[in-house]
Scaffold this motif. Structure first.
Motif, mmCIF file in Angstrom:
data_model
loop_
_atom_site.group_PDB
_atom_site.id
_atom_site.type_symbol
_atom_site.label_atom_id
_atom_site.label_comp_id
_atom_site.label_asym_id
_atom_site.label_seq_id
_atom_site.Cartn_x
_atom_site.Cartn_y
_atom_site.Cartn_z
ATOM 1 N N SER A 38 3.242 8.370 83.972
ATOM 2 C CA SER A 38 2.599 9.217 82.955
ATOM 3 C C SER A 38 1.088 9.242 83.122
ATOM 4 O O SER A 38 0.392 9.955 82.384
ATOM 5 C CB SER A 38 2.949 8.707 81.553
ATOM 6 O OG SER A 38 2.464 7.376 81.384
ATOM 7 N N ASP A 53 -2.532 14.671 80.974
ATOM 8 C CA ASP A 53 -3.802 14.794 80.249
ATOM 9 C C ASP A 53 -3.559 14.385 78.798
ATOM 10 O O ASP A 53 -3.136 15.197 77.972
ATOM 11 C CB ASP A 53 -4.313 16.236 80.338
ATOM 12 C CG ASP A 53 -5.681 16.393 79.701
ATOM 13 O OD1 ASP A 53 -6.326 15.358 79.421
ATOM 14 O OD2 ASP A 53 -6.102 17.541 79.452
ATOM 15 N N LEU A 54 -3.795 13.109 78.478
ATOM 16 C CA LEU A 54 -3.479 12.562 77.165
ATOM 17 C C LEU A 54 -4.744 12.076 76.457
ATOM 18 O O LEU A 54 -5.700 11.665 77.104
ATOM 19 C CB LEU A 54 -2.506 11.383 77.304
ATOM 20 C CG LEU A 54 -1.217 11.653 78.071
ATOM 21 C CD1 LEU A 54 -0.460 10.358 78.290
ATOM 22 C CD2 LEU A 54 -0.345 12.647 77.318
#
Length: 300
Positions: free
Chosen positions: A173, A177-178
């Protein structure tokens, strides 16, 4: 009586427990076939040579690994058999781990283990020991011709053998784009957090999987049966497209939305009986946003 895939045994230290392995899942999918609209005949797929376009007979088909574009290593059935895992009917537990330490993302496919009459007492012993410890037995098992990693644990009175994905099969993960949890820009305000926790508490229920079912499959079968009964003269049913509520500006008042949500928890049973629940929810969100906007203007 459930149909078993194979019969073998569980190796638990020096204890050997004869068992049969049975699939634990049912997939009642609606099978749709590709059909020619001209005469309703089934469409047949052919094995065609990509270069010549000629149909390839089964006796000319071999497996190949493309190591470079257009370059293949051919593998015969005998060669593939030479590297296949040794066929064994033993589920040998190599170690025990806490069940809650296994990442649920690794769970793949469940099977039931049913004891032979000779192994019922040993089966019950292993089951109760696992239940009391809260642990799972890790093992490798060969099903048909493939070796799988597996975890054995207890559900009610049955031992479940859950096939696991290898960690290498999971996508990382890190490339997503977190919002970074350590970044102050994304840290929730104290009031927002309190309201979010309150809403979660208010909406919390005891998990009951029987409350959920495949609504799409049921709706599709109902529609298909309706077409059959009417001689295929039913008109297409199309719902009007609804636009998603648009946010005004980039700043969202999360606390206001959460306050609007508290005390309005939908009942699960009512939601299942009323197909229009989704539309009602959208209207509620739209109303909440309007109220929040008015409140903000009054404060200004």
């Amino acid at each position: 009586m459930a149909r078993s895939i194979w019969k073998g045994s569980i190796a638990f230290g020096l204890v050997n427990i004869p068992v049969s392995l049975t699939g634990a899942e049912v997939r009642p999918d609606v099978q749709l076939h590709m059909v020619d609209s001209k005469n309703h005949a089934r469409i047949r797929y052919e094995r065609v040579n990509a270069d010549s376009g000629e149909e390839v007979p089964w006796d000319r088909m071999v497996r190949g690994y493309e190591y470079e574009e257009g370059q293949f290593i051919l593998l015969s059935d005998k060669e593939l058999e030479s590297v296949e895992p040794k066929l064994t009917k033993t589920i040998e537990i190599s170690e025990f781990v806490k069940l809650d330490e296994i990442d649920p993302l690794l769970f793949d496919k469940p099977y039931y283990l049913e004891p032979d009459k000779r192994g019922r007492k040993a089966y019950a012993l292993l089951r109760e020991a696992l239940r009391k410890s809260g642990k799972a037995g890790i093992s490798r098992v060969v099903i048909r011709t493939r070796e799988y990693l597996s975890a054995m644990f207890v559900r009610d009175d049955v031992l479940v053998l859950m096939l696991l994905r290898f960690p290498q099969e999971m996508k990382a993960s890190a490339k997503l784009d977190l919002p970074v949890s350590s970044d102050k820009e994304w840290q929730p305000a104290k009031r927002e957090m309190q309201l979010a926790e309150r809403l979660i508490d208010e909406m919390s229920e005891k998990w009951n999987p029987k409350n959920y079912h495949d609504e799409y499959r049921e709706a599709l079968m109902e529609y298909i049966e309706k077409k059959i009964r009417s001689g295929d003269t039913v008109e297409d049913v199309k719902e009007g497209d609804e636009e998603e509520p648009k946010l005004k500006g980039n700043v969202v008042d999360l606390a206001a939305y959460l306050e609007q949500s508290i005390g309005k928890k939908p009942k699960a049973a009512a939601a299942r009986k009323k197909p229009a629940a989704k539309k009602t929810a959208k209207k509620a969100v739209k109303h909440a946003k309007k109220s929040a906007s008015k409140k903000a203007r009054r404060s200004a």
